[in-house]
Structure formats: C-alpha cells, structure tokens
Design a protein around this motif. Structure first.
Motif, PDB file in Angstrom:
ATOM      1  N   ILE A 154       0.837  -1.206   0.000  1.00  0.00           N
ATOM      2  CA  ILE A 154       0.000   0.000   0.000  1.00  0.00           C
ATOM      3  C   ILE A 154       0.873   1.257   0.000  1.00  0.00           C
ATOM      4  N   LEU A 155       1.912   1.246   0.835  1.00  0.00           N
ATOM      5  CA  LEU A 155       2.807   2.403   0.923  1.00  0.00           C
ATOM      6  C   LEU A 155       3.560   2.628  -0.389  1.00  0.00           C
ATOM      7  N   ILE A 196       1.185  17.494  -3.419  1.00  0.00           N
ATOM      8  CA  ILE A 196       2.568  17.842  -3.736  1.00  0.00           C
ATOM      9  C   ILE A 196       3.411  17.878  -2.461  1.00  0.00           C
ATOM     10  N   PHE A 197       2.841  18.445  -1.402  1.00  0.00           N
ATOM     11  CA  PHE A 197       3.543  18.467  -0.112  1.00  0.00           C
ATOM     12  C   PHE A 197       3.809  17.045   0.367  1.00  0.00           C
ATOM     13  N   LEU A 198       2.822  16.171   0.219  1.00  0.00           N
ATOM     14  CA  LEU A 198       2.992  14.777   0.641  1.00  0.00           C
ATOM     15  C   LEU A 198       4.047  14.067  -0.207  1.00  0.00           C
ATOM     16  N   PHE A 199       4.135  14.436  -1.486  1.00  0.00           N
ATOM     17  CA  PHE A 199       5.193  13.855  -2.326  1.00  0.00           C
ATOM     18  C   PHE A 199       6.568  14.222  -1.779  1.00  0.00           C
ATOM     19  N   ILE A 212      10.497  10.142   3.918  1.00  0.00           N
ATOM     20  CA  ILE A 212      10.006   8.931   4.586  1.00  0.00           C
ATOM     21  C   ILE A 212      10.491   7.657   3.897  1.00  0.00           C
ATOM     22  N   GLN A 213      10.570   7.657   2.573  1.00  0.00           N
ATOM     23  CA  GLN A 213      10.920   6.420   1.853  1.00  0.00           C
ATOM     24  C   GLN A 213      12.279   5.840   2.265  1.00  0.00           C
ATOM     25  N   PHE A 218      12.353   5.307  -3.725  1.00  0.00           N
ATOM     26  CA  PHE A 218      12.947   6.621  -3.482  1.00  0.00           C
ATOM     27  C   PHE A 218      13.805   7.054  -4.675  1.00  0.00           C
ATOM     28  N   ILE A 219      14.641   6.145  -5.161  1.00  0.00           N
ATOM     29  CA  ILE A 219      15.505   6.471  -6.300  1.00  0.00           C
ATOM     30  C   ILE A 219      14.670   6.835  -7.519  1.00  0.00           C
TER      31      ILE A 219
END
Length: 378
Positions: A5-6, A290-293, A299-300, A315-316
C-alpha cells in the motif's frame, strides 16, 4: 500488505507531481510575447507600498520617474505603511514631480493586512483605470512599464510579470536566484496552462474594474499577504477577464535576495501560509498532494531501513523523475526568461529544496509570521 500500500501511495504521489510539472512545461510552450505596440489608452496608477526603505526609496523614485512612458498617462503613488525610519522624510524632500503622490496609511484605516491595506489605500487615492504594483526594493528597466502594459488589452484583467533575484556572487544568493526563478517559471507555466496559481506583487498589473468586480481585498483583510496571487485567482475564477503572463525579458523586475537564512525562512513561510486560503478546494488538495510527495522523499529512505529495501528503489525512482522533470521545466523557462547559467547549481538546489519546502510549508500553517520587523498573524 502495508508495504504494498505504501509503495502504491508513493508511486501515485510521484505520478501526480510529474503530471503537475508537465502542465507547467506545456503551459510555457503556450505563452506568447506577441503583443501590440500601443500602450493602453487608460490612465495607469503605479502603487508602491513601503515600510522602512531608507536604503531603497531614492532608487525606486528615480526608477519609476524615469520610465519611458508618457507623463500624462501614468501616476506614481507611494504609500507609507507606518515607517519608523526616515524613508518618508527622504521621499518628501525630493524635487516635486507632477505625477508623483505620497500618502501615509491613516492609523484608523485597518489593523490587519499591513501591505494590502497600504495598496488598497493607494487604490482609493488613484485615478487610473489600470493598477500596477511593485515593491520599494525593486529595480526597473526604463521600458518596464511600457513593455508590461503592452500585454494589457480589453479582454485582459490581470498581468503577472517576471521577477528575479540579484546575485551578490555568494553561494546562498545564487541558490536563491535559481530557486526563485523556478517559482516564477512555475507561475508562468501555470498561467499558460489556464491554471493561474502563483505570481509576485513586485510586478503585476490589473484593471481597477476587475479589482472592484471581485470585491478587491474585502475577503482577504484578515490575511497579511495575498495582494497578488489570491487576487489573481479570484479574478480568474469570478470574472470573464483573461490572465496573462508578460513573457518579455525587458519586463523583468529585479530585487535583492534575502541576506540571511532567517530572512529566507520567514519569507517562504509567509508565502506558504497563503496556500491555506486558496478559494479553489481542488487546488488545495493538489497542493497537499505535492507536499505529501516531498514528505515521501524523506520517509521512503527511512522505510527502506525499517520495513523493506524496496523503498530505496521507490525513493531512487521518485527522486530521479523529480529532478529530471524539474530540470526540463527550468531549462525551458530559463531559455525564455533568465540567464541559463543559473542552472549550474541545479543539483545542490534540488537537494536543499526538499527540507526547506517541508519546513516552511508546515510552519506556514501556524502563523507567527514576520515582515518588516513586524509580527503578523498571517
């Protein structure tokens, strides 16, 4: 299950951000610098709110009174916003000009929205049908006003002009120069895509009729900022007028970069605080995504250590597509407006951009803002 999910959420945030940047990129391709050679028939009122501008007030006076624009077609209105230095005295002691007027905001005029109240007071004192605002610490080319207003036709209600930071050859000012250019380029591309969101009050023009039609700043006087983009959004949303970006290097207004990290932080926090008051709820949701991105980019890697190495991969991928898409937008925008050499610090700026956006965006929600040595609510 939670891991998958994440991962999906991370990819959705990435896709949303890339789509957002693609709108900016293709919006830039739709901008045009093809305008008429004639200036508007209407009288123009250039309004300059100022507070504690001893260092700059003489320069802005010379800059605006030396414009290559018919004297009988424009007026300059300086509005003193409770300066406690001698900037007002310096201004009043200058040789009188027939089209220059100096006013001070009355003490009982308004207790909120410091800069907006100064601009509104200036508009009330103006005789022009077109309002132009700029800041007292800006530098203008001699043809600035003429070239800016060539974009103003009968269908246009608001013009956003480009602004750039002046570099003092320090690493900090060069980083700010690129970062700020990115904001201007984003604003230009969003206007080109038909989604005007951001602009800068140091270089805007609008019809007084459009200003009155949307109620001016009536619904924003509880906010200290918003004299630029909130007004632009309201004119776009509530009137039939067009919004334009002045795609012309001669229209660029220059201003000094922030002298310190503290000043930079307070400036960006003020700007971020406006996002909570955008009238378009769908737009607000997009900005939250966008902020959550950006948050996911922090976080990743953490999840990569805690849950699964798969998050290092996401993340990469996320960071690669972010810098690739942002570079394309910046390259396109700098080719149109700015010196392409500012891109030399692109990678450094990219790394620093993530934490600054997260911190300023988050802290902007809580107020406690500072502007011109003054604590303000928003």
């Amino acid at each position: 299950m939670i891991e998958n999910i994440l991962i999906v959420i991370s990819l959705i945030l990435l896709i949303h951000y890339v789509i957002f940047l693609s709108k900016i990129y293709f919006g830039l391709t739709k901008l045009t610098n093809k305008v008429g050679e004639q200036i508007p028939e209407e009288i123009v009122s250039v309004i300059v709110p100022f507070r504690n501008e001893t260092k700059n007030i003489l320069n802005i006076f010379t800059s605006l009174t030396s414009q290559n624009y018919p004297l009988d077609k424009y007026e300059i209105i300086f509005v003193n916003d409770y300066s406690d230095d001698n900037s007002l005295e310096l201004l009043e002691n200058l040789p009188k000009k027939q089209n220059v007027f100096i006013h001070s905001v009355p003490k009982d005029y308004s207790i909120n929205a410091h800069k907006k109240r100064a601009i509104r007071f200036g508009i009330e004192k103006s005789k022009g049908e077109i309002i132009v605002t700029t800041d007292a610490d800006c530098i203008h080319k001699k043809d600035w006003l003429k070239d800016l207003l060539k974009f103003m036709d009968k269908e246009t209600g608001f013009i956003s002009g480009p602004v750039e930071f002046i570099s003092n050859n320090t690493l900090f000012s060069e980083i700010q120069r690129l970062e700020f250019a990115g904001l201007v380029i984003s604003g230009a591309g969003l206007i080109g895509s038909g989604n005007p969101i951001i602009c800068n009050a140091a270089n805007i023009a609008y019809r007084k009729k459009a200003f009155d039609e949307v109620g001016g700043f009536t619904y924003q006087m509880n906010l200290s900022s918003g004299d630029d983009e909130l007004l632009m959004q309201k004119i776009h949303r509530d009137t039939e007028y067009q919004i334009k970006f002045a795609l012309d290097k001669n229209v660029i207004v220059a201003t000094e970069a922030n002298p310190s990290v503290k000043d930079f932080y307070h400036q960006r926090k003020r700007w971020a605080s406006k996002g909570l008051f955008y009238g378009d709820h769908l737009l607000l949701i997009k900005l939250v995504l966008i902020f959550l991105f950006y948050l996911s980019l922090i976080i990743q890697p953490i999840l990569g250590f805690v849950i699964s190495t798969k998050f290092f991969v996401t993340f990469i991928i996320s960071f690669f597509f972010k810098i690739f898409a942002e570079y394309l937008v910046l390259k396109k925008g700098t080719d149109l407006l700015f010196d392409p050499r500012i891109l030399k610090l692109f990678l450094i700026t990219e790394i620093l951009q993530v934490p600054y956006i997260l911190v300023s965006g988050f802290m902007g929600m809580f107020g406690n803002l500072v502007w011109k040595e003054r604590k303000i609510k928003r």
